[in-house]
Design a protein around this motif. Structure first.
Motif, PDB file in Angstrom:
ATOM      1  N   ASP A   3       0.838  -1.191   0.000  1.00 20.15           N
ATOM      2  CA  ASP A   3       0.000   0.000   0.000  1.00 20.15           C
ATOM      3  C   ASP A   3       0.876   1.245   0.000  1.00 20.15           C
ATOM      4  O   ASP A   3       2.001   1.232   0.497  1.00 20.15           O
ATOM      5  CB  ASP A   3      -0.876   0.018   1.258  1.00 20.15           C
ATOM      6  N   THR A   4       0.374   2.336  -0.562  1.00 25.09           N
ATOM      7  CA  THR A   4       1.130   3.594  -0.576  1.00 25.09           C
ATOM      8  C   THR A   4       0.472   4.629   0.325  1.00 25.09           C
ATOM      9  O   THR A   4       0.432   5.805   0.013  1.00 25.09           O
ATOM     10  CB  THR A   4       1.251   4.128  -2.008  1.00 25.09           C
ATOM     11  N   LEU A   5      -0.074   4.172   1.440  1.00 24.66           N
ATOM     12  CA  LEU A   5      -0.643   5.086   2.414  1.00 24.66           C
ATOM     13  C   LEU A   5       0.456   5.858   3.131  1.00 24.66           C
ATOM     14  O   LEU A   5       1.596   5.396   3.228  1.00 24.66           O
ATOM     15  CB  LEU A   5      -1.424   4.300   3.471  1.00 24.66           C
ATOM     16  N   HIS A 271     -20.688   3.732   6.743  1.00 26.31           N
ATOM     17  CA  HIS A 271     -19.346   3.387   7.204  1.00 26.31           C
ATOM     18  C   HIS A 271     -18.706   4.635   7.803  1.00 26.31           C
ATOM     19  O   HIS A 271     -18.572   5.652   7.110  1.00 26.31           O
ATOM     20  CB  HIS A 271     -18.526   2.863   6.029  1.00 26.31           C
ATOM     21  N   ILE A 272     -18.307   4.581   9.050  1.00 24.69           N
ATOM     22  CA  ILE A 272     -17.819   5.793   9.730  1.00 24.69           C
ATOM     23  C   ILE A 272     -16.440   5.602  10.355  1.00 24.69           C
ATOM     24  O   ILE A 272     -15.964   6.467  11.098  1.00 24.69           O
ATOM     25  CB  ILE A 272     -18.804   6.258  10.831  1.00 24.69           C
ATOM     26  N   CYS A 273     -15.775   4.508  10.044  1.00 28.56           N
ATOM     27  CA  CYS A 273     -14.482   4.176  10.653  1.00 28.56           C
ATOM     28  C   CYS A 273     -13.368   4.336   9.621  1.00 28.56           C
ATOM     29  O   CYS A 273     -13.565   4.098   8.440  1.00 28.56           O
ATOM     30  CB  CYS A 273     -14.542   2.735  11.168  1.00 28.56           C
ATOM     31  N   ASN A 274     -12.176   4.745  10.090  1.00 30.96           N
ATOM     32  CA  ASN A 274     -11.005   4.686   9.210  1.00 30.96           C
ATOM     33  C   ASN A 274      -9.752   4.291   9.992  1.00 30.96           C
ATOM     34  O   ASN A 274      -8.651   4.725   9.672  1.00 30.96           O
ATOM     35  CB  ASN A 274     -10.792   6.004   8.460  1.00 30.96           C
ATOM     36  N   THR A 275      -9.934   3.455  10.994  1.00 27.72           N
ATOM     37  CA  THR A 275      -8.784   3.031  11.795  1.00 27.72           C
ATOM     38  C   THR A 275      -7.689   2.431  10.927  1.00 27.72           C
ATOM     39  O   THR A 275      -6.500   2.597  11.193  1.00 27.72           O
ATOM     40  CB  THR A 275      -9.219   2.018  12.876  1.00 27.72           C
ATOM     41  N   TYR A 276      -8.066   1.747   9.854  1.00 28.85           N
ATOM     42  CA  TYR A 276      -7.121   1.044   8.986  1.00 28.85           C
ATOM     43  C   TYR A 276      -6.248   2.004   8.189  1.00 28.85           C
ATOM     44  O   TYR A 276      -5.282   1.575   7.547  1.00 28.85           O
ATOM     45  CB  TYR A 276      -7.891   0.124   8.036  1.00 28.85           C
ATOM     46  N   GLU A 277      -6.561   3.300   8.214  1.00 31.75           N
ATOM     47  CA  GLU A 277      -5.756   4.284   7.509  1.00 31.75           C
ATOM     48  C   GLU A 277      -4.818   5.051   8.440  1.00 31.75           C
ATOM     49  O   GLU A 277      -3.979   5.822   7.959  1.00 31.75           O
ATOM     50  CB  GLU A 277      -6.664   5.287   6.789  1.00 31.75           C
ATOM     51  N   ARG A 278      -4.935   4.834   9.756  1.00 30.48           N
ATOM     52  CA  ARG A 278      -4.132   5.668  10.661  1.00 30.48           C
ATOM     53  C   ARG A 278      -3.648   4.993  11.927  1.00 30.48           C
ATOM     54  O   ARG A 278      -2.768   5.520  12.615  1.00 30.48           O
ATOM     55  CB  ARG A 278      -4.924   6.914  11.058  1.00 30.48           C
ATOM     56  N   ASN A 279      -4.185   3.815  12.279  1.00 26.71           N
ATOM     57  CA  ASN A 279      -3.869   3.202  13.562  1.00 26.71           C
ATOM     58  C   ASN A 279      -3.214   1.835  13.411  1.00 26.71           C
ATOM     59  O   ASN A 279      -3.522   1.088  12.499  1.00 26.71           O
ATOM     60  CB  ASN A 279      -5.150   2.988  14.389  1.00 26.71           C
ATOM     61  N   PHE A 296     -10.180  -9.429  12.293  1.00 28.79           N
ATOM     62  CA  PHE A 296      -9.285  -9.140  11.181  1.00 28.79           C
ATOM     63  C   PHE A 296      -7.881  -9.643  11.525  1.00 28.79           C
ATOM     64  O   PHE A 296      -7.457  -9.542  12.676  1.00 28.79           O
ATOM     65  CB  PHE A 296      -9.259  -7.643  10.886  1.00 28.79           C
ATOM     66  N   PRO A 297      -7.143 -10.162  10.546  1.00 28.53           N
ATOM     67  CA  PRO A 297      -5.847 -10.777  10.852  1.00 28.53           C
ATOM     68  C   PRO A 297      -4.822  -9.765  11.337  1.00 28.53           C
ATOM     69  O   PRO A 297      -4.838  -8.594  10.969  1.00 28.53           O
ATOM     70  CB  PRO A 297      -5.418 -11.389   9.507  1.00 28.53           C
ATOM     71  N   GLY A 298      -3.918 -10.265  12.179  1.00 31.53           N
ATOM     72  CA  GLY A 298      -2.825  -9.453  12.683  1.00 31.53           C
ATOM     73  C   GLY A 298      -1.495 -10.100  12.352  1.00 31.53           C
ATOM     74  O   GLY A 298      -1.430 -11.142  11.699  1.00 31.53           O
ATOM     75  N   LYS A 299      -0.419  -9.453  12.826  1.00 29.84           N
ATOM     76  CA  LYS A 299       0.929  -9.979  12.606  1.00 29.84           C
ATOM     77  C   LYS A 299       1.732  -9.838  13.890  1.00 29.84           C
ATOM     78  O   LYS A 299       1.762  -8.756  14.485  1.00 29.84           O
ATOM     79  CB  LYS A 299       1.635  -9.222  11.480  1.00 29.84           C
ATOM     80  N   ALA A 300       2.371 -10.913  14.308  1.00 29.65           N
ATOM     81  CA  ALA A 300       3.258 -10.852  15.468  1.00 29.65           C
ATOM     82  C   ALA A 300       4.519 -10.086  15.088  1.00 29.65           C
ATOM     83  O   ALA A 300       5.174 -10.417  14.095  1.00 29.65           O
ATOM     84  CB  ALA A 300       3.599 -12.258  15.936  1.00 29.65           C
ATOM     85  N   GLY A 315      -3.138  -4.511   2.553  1.00 29.93           N
ATOM     86  CA  GLY A 315      -4.151  -4.050   1.603  1.00 29.93           C
ATOM     87  C   GLY A 315      -5.404  -4.903   1.580  1.00 29.93           C
ATOM     88  O   GLY A 315      -6.526  -4.381   1.527  1.00 29.93           O
ATOM     89  N   THR A 316      -5.239  -6.221   1.634  1.00 29.69           N
ATOM     90  CA  THR A 316      -6.412  -7.106   1.618  1.00 29.69           C
ATOM     91  C   THR A 316      -7.258  -6.895   2.868  1.00 29.69           C
ATOM     92  O   THR A 316      -8.498  -6.844   2.795  1.00 29.69           O
ATOM     93  CB  THR A 316      -5.969  -8.572   1.522  1.00 29.69           C
ATOM     94  N   THR A 317      -6.595  -6.753   4.014  1.00 25.20           N
ATOM     95  CA  THR A 317      -7.324  -6.499   5.259  1.00 25.20           C
ATOM     96  C   THR A 317      -8.050  -5.165   5.192  1.00 25.20           C
ATOM     97  O   THR A 317      -9.211  -5.052   5.611  1.00 25.20           O
ATOM     98  CB  THR A 317      -6.358  -6.522   6.453  1.00 25.20           C
ATOM     99  N   ARG A 318      -7.395  -4.152   4.673  1.00 21.52           N
ATOM    100  CA  ARG A 318      -8.041  -2.835   4.556  1.00 21.52           C
ATOM    101  C   ARG A 318      -9.287  -2.916   3.675  1.00 21.52           C
ATOM    102  O   ARG A 318     -10.308  -2.285   3.966  1.00 21.52           O
ATOM    103  CB  ARG A 318      -7.064  -1.810   3.993  1.00 21.52           C
ATOM    104  N   ALA A 319      -9.198  -3.671   2.603  1.00 23.81           N
ATOM    105  CA  ALA A 319     -10.363  -3.806   1.715  1.00 23.81           C
ATOM    106  C   ALA A 319     -11.542  -4.421   2.459  1.00 23.81           C
ATOM    107  O   ALA A 319     -12.694  -3.990   2.293  1.00 23.81           O
ATOM    108  CB  ALA A 319      -9.988  -4.659   0.502  1.00 23.81           C
ATOM    109  N   ARG A 320     -11.284  -5.407   3.303  1.00 22.40           N
ATOM    110  CA  ARG A 320     -12.346  -6.001   4.119  1.00 22.40           C
ATOM    111  C   ARG A 320     -12.888  -5.002   5.141  1.00 22.40           C
ATOM    112  O   ARG A 320     -14.095  -4.897   5.364  1.00 22.40           O
ATOM    113  CB  ARG A 320     -11.830  -7.230   4.850  1.00 22.40           C
ATOM    114  N   MET A 321     -11.990  -4.256   5.743  1.00 18.66           N
ATOM    115  CA  MET A 321     -12.394  -3.336   6.807  1.00 18.66           C
ATOM    116  C   MET A 321     -13.234  -2.185   6.269  1.00 18.66           C
ATOM    117  O   MET A 321     -14.056  -1.624   6.999  1.00 18.66           O
ATOM    118  CB  MET A 321     -11.159  -2.824   7.549  1.00 18.66           C
TER     119      MET A 321
END
Length: 375
Positions: A3-5, A271-279, A296-300, A315-321
């Protein structure tokens, strides 16, 4: 393809899982830290903050619990690590550990740059009832007054002392009185509003009587009250946020199964959330996610650069979110619209300041001695 965020604005780190109150809208007081041996250690957290500061030198650490100030060594150790890396620090606490002027001064000097005390109402009886402990209101307000006095005494004008309020059926018609207490009586810098959602920390389909019982909020009346408070106290509220709040409570009014809490099949209309773009939320065990939900999946995070790799490859997780309309979208931590126009301007400035993240130079960073993460 990465992603290029822009880089994340906030990293959330958890200190503990226990609490010394018994809130009716939260179940953390029913938990413990018996598996603390598995928690991410302070050295590992420092290494993650190294990665975060490299990604965003203007970023902020949010310290979470339970009640994080029940573990003062960890709490102030994490603050020291963030301060050493030039990061901003935010934390919400219940105020029970801030009982003397000395502790209030320590919080301002060594702790968060923005400290919020949780308060459920301007009415002591309602606060104590929903916090589950007699005298909780008195202790929270006393902590706020100690912090405000310490800020004035020390001349720390850059520190911010907030109240984090919770709005639900029995208190929403008294928001103006709430603002009056916080701004004019106590003298805090701001009252931040969170709104009723399924019980914090809940899950697994357990019944949620508080969410069901306190959902009777008239959306139009609430938005009118917010607009009136905005004019009366000069709050600079964001009209888009007020609209989102109205939509949220209209969605609740249409729901049929609120007693199921997080297991409810209902959701917000928009849809009122954007945590996936900043947190990035990092749990006790070092697993990073884009929100607090485990659906939603995470990473250790185990090695230098893992935080960046997680952020860039989600990116795939963001698309779901982007399709998620769960009730938690209204939360202060994740909602797309800031409550104030000033807060919205900060978000826009972040987007303008940070273009796509540069490719990492792992070799030079390794040479600089970035130590590996340890459990």
């Amino acid at each position: 393809m990465p992603d290029t965020l822009p880089p994340p604005r906030f990293v959330f780190m958890e200190v503990n899982k226990r609490c010394n109150l018994r809130c009716t809208h939260c179940d953390y007081w029913q938990r413990d830290d018996d598996d603390r041996a598995r928690y991410l250690g302070l050295d590992a957290k420092r290494a993650i903050l190294d990665d975060f500061a490299a990604m965003n030198p203007d970023g902020a650490l949010v310290i979470c619990g339970g009640e994080p100030m029940l573990d003062l060594e960890e709490y102030f150790g994490l603050c020291a690590a963030a301060r050493a890396r030039g990061l901003h620090i935010l934390s919400v606490v219940n105020g029970t550990r801030i009982r003397r002027a000395e502790m209030a001064e320590r919080v301002l000097r060594e702790g968060p740059h923005e400290v919020s005390i949780s308060l459920n109402s301007h009415d002591p009886a309602l606060h104590d009832e929903t916090r589950g402990v007699p005298g909780a209101f008195e202790r929270a307000v006393a902590a706020l007054r100690l912090l405000v006095a310490a800020k004035r005494r020390l001349g720390m004008t850059d520190s911010r002392i907030y109240v984090m309020g919770l709005i639900f059926a029995r208190n929403y018609e008294h928001i103006e009185e709430f603002y009056d207490l916080v701004l004019n009586d106590i003298g805090a810098d701001q009252l931040k509003l969170n709104f009723l959602q399924p019980s914090f920390g809940g899950g697994g389909g357990a019944p949620d009587p508080f969410f069901a019982a306190e959902s009777g909020v008239d959306a139009e009346r609430l938005t009118a009250i917010l607009s009136r408070a905005d004019a009366r106290f000069g709050l600079g509220l964001n009209p888009a946020w007020i609209d989102a709040v109205g939509m949220y409570f209209r969605s609740i009014a249409a729901a049929q199964d609120l007693e199921r809490g997080w297991a409810s099949r209902s959701a917000t209309e928009d849809h009122i959330c954007n945590t996936y773009e900043r947190n990035v939320m990092i749990d006790h065990y070092g697993v990073a996610r884009l929100c607090f939900s485990t659906q939603f999946p995470g990473k250790a995070l185990r090695a230098p650069g893992d935080l960046r790799r997680f952020w860039e490859r989600a990116g795939t997780t963001r698309a779901r979110m982007r399709q998620c309309n769960q009730w938690c979208g209204i939360s202060h931590s994740v909602r797309r619209e800031s409550s104030t126009l000033k807060g919205r301007a900060k978000m826009e400035a972040h987007l303008a300041r940070h273009g796509p993240m540069p490719a990492p130079d792992w070799a030079s960073r390794a040479a600089a001695g970035l130590h590996a993460l340890v459990r």
